[in-house]
Design an enzyme around this catalytic site. Structure first.
Site, short mmCIF file in Angstrom:
data_model
loop_
_atom_site.label_atom_id
_atom_site.label_comp_id
_atom_site.label_asym_id
_atom_site.label_seq_id
_atom_site.Cartn_x
_atom_site.Cartn_y
_atom_site.Cartn_z
N GLY A 13 37.83 45.74 6.20
CA GLY A 13 36.50 45.26 5.80
C GLY A 13 35.52 46.41 5.61
O GLY A 13 34.32 46.28 5.88
N LEU A 15 34.10 47.72 3.09
CA LEU A 15 33.00 47.64 2.12
C LEU A 15 31.88 46.71 2.60
O LEU A 15 30.89 46.52 1.90
CB LEU A 15 33.52 47.16 0.75
N GLY A 16 32.03 46.17 3.79
CA GLY A 16 30.99 45.29 4.34
C GLY A 16 29.82 46.07 4.90
O GLY A 16 29.80 47.31 4.86
N GLN A 17 28.86 45.33 5.47
CA GLN A 17 27.61 45.96 5.93
C GLN A 17 27.86 47.05 6.97
O GLN A 17 27.36 48.17 6.84
CB GLN A 17 26.66 44.90 6.51
N ASP A 39 39.78 47.56 2.24
CA ASP A 39 39.05 46.32 1.98
C ASP A 39 39.90 45.48 1.04
O ASP A 39 40.75 46.02 0.32
CB ASP A 39 37.68 46.62 1.34
N ARG A 41 38.66 44.08 -1.47
CA ARG A 41 38.13 44.43 -2.80
C ARG A 41 38.39 45.90 -3.08
O ARG A 41 38.47 46.71 -2.16
CB ARG A 41 36.61 44.24 -2.85
N ASP A 58 44.55 43.28 2.08
CA ASP A 58 44.19 41.91 2.45
C ASP A 58 44.75 41.71 3.85
O ASP A 58 45.98 41.71 4.04
CB ASP A 58 44.85 40.94 1.44
N TYR A 147 31.66 29.89 12.42
CA TYR A 147 31.63 31.33 12.72
C TYR A 147 31.74 31.54 14.24
O TYR A 147 32.54 32.34 14.72
CB TYR A 147 30.32 31.90 12.19
C1 AKB Z 1 25.21 36.66 11.11
O1 AKB Z 1 24.00 36.38 11.03
O2 AKB Z 1 26.11 35.89 10.79
C2 AKB Z 1 25.58 38.00 11.68
C3 AKB Z 1 25.79 37.93 13.14
C4 AKB Z 1 24.63 37.91 14.05
O3 AKB Z 1 26.89 37.88 13.59
N1 AKB Z 1 24.58 38.98 11.34
#
Ligand code: AKB
Length: 327
Positions: A13, A15-17, A39, A41, A58, A147
């Protein structure tokens, strides 16, 4: 410390934040020749150029994951590939697949190749039954978002692989991460990054969370420091390992807007509430107790809200031509 510590690191990951900045910090610390970024991508804009060798991966394809680790003699994996909270609510099945099946592959590959493994958890692992003020390190965790479900499950799975197979798993519960370099994608805390861009570019911002919604936050340099420090910490001092609470500041939209107004007095903000993000945010801590991380591996953030705001506005002001700001 630093150059005398030898590691061969794979980031997923990338290329993520967090990945796109952590990659450069790791290259700086362990040498770019010891870093493999990856990544799903392609790095079509060369974002990771100079931060080691990039390869497409992947994380759901375990054989590829395994070959990259073996072929490159990797001993440390930063497994960052995951969907964030708001997008996970839109695509819960996909979130389960990427966040959990990807993690199982990371754990199996680590077990088979003797790698240490960093897996970020999140404030999203908590839920509405959690004490939301001064949220303890060890407390009830019954998240209501997909999540969060993947984050709690991930923490438990990492603990299990450590206890059962001796895998050196470590992690932190990240709050919202703010950066002047990379934008987040699909999170609940994203407003705290966007607000700075809008303040610089337009002088106004429409916030998707209600006034009074307090959340923990952290500036990217501290997030990077936490990710590196916990992996370098003496294992003997770690009682918790997976998912230490870490925070640097907490605020609600009104407080961050007021801080920005100290530098851009004409800045205005109104509200258009995103009900999905608002429900998630209300189930997350107002502020966490991160004393276990401070005690067990010396966690100490450098940036509070005023210091971060000066830095964010300076960086973005220079990039977008607002050099006249009072900073
Ligand atoms: C989100 O908002 O999903 C993330 C986190 C706090 O895990 N930045």
């Amino acid at each position: 410390m630093g150059k005398d510590i030898k590691k061969r690191v794979l980031l997923t990951g990338s290329l993520g934040q967090i990945g796109s900045e952590l990659a450069f910090a790791l290259a700086d610390r362990y040498g770019a020749e010891n870093i493999v970024t990856s990544d799903v991508r392609e790095d079509s804009h060369g974002i990771l150029e100079g931060a080691g060798t990039f390869t497409e991966l992947d994380v759901l394809v375990k054989t590829d994951f395994d070959s990259i680790v073996r072929d490159n003699g990797i001993d440390t994996i930063y497994h960052l590939a995951a969907l964030l909270s708001a997008v996970a609510e839109e695509k819960p099945q996909m979130a389960w697949e990427i966040n959990m099946e990807g993690l199982v592959n990371a754990l199996e590959v680590s077990k088979e190749n003797g790698c240490s493994l960093f897996v970020p958890s999140s404030i999203g692992a908590f839920g509405p039954d959690t004490p939301l003020d001064n949220t303890p390190q060890d407390t009830i965790m019954r998240p209501h978002s997909m999540y969060g479900v993947t984050k709690v499950s991930g923490e438990l799975l990492c603990d299990y692989y450590h206890m059962r197979f001796g895998v050196d798993t470590r992690g932190v519960r990240f709050p919202g991460i703010i950066s002047s370099k990379t934008l987040p994608g699909g999170g609940t805390t994203d407003y705290a990054v966007e607000i700075y861009y809008h303040a610089i570019l337009y002088g106004s911002y429409t916030c998707c969370l209600k006034a009074g919604t307090s959340l923990d936050m952290m500036y990217m340099p501290d997030a990077i420091k936490a990710s590196i420090d916990i992996m370098e910490a003496d294992a003997a001092s770690l009682k918790h390992r997976n998912a230490f609470n870490v925070t640097a500041m907490h605020f609600d939209p009104e407080v961050i807007a007021a801080e920005i107004r100290k530098h851009i007095p004409e800045f205005t903000m109104d509200y258009e509430i995103d009900t999905v993000r608002q429900a998630i945010a209300e189930s997350w801590p107002n502020y966490m107790d991160d004393s276990a991380a401070r005690k067990e591996w010396g966690w100490l953030p450098e940036y509070d809200l005023p210091r971060m705001t000066v830095d964010m506005l300076k960086e973005l002001g220079e990039r977008y031509g607002r050099g006249e700001l009072e900073l």
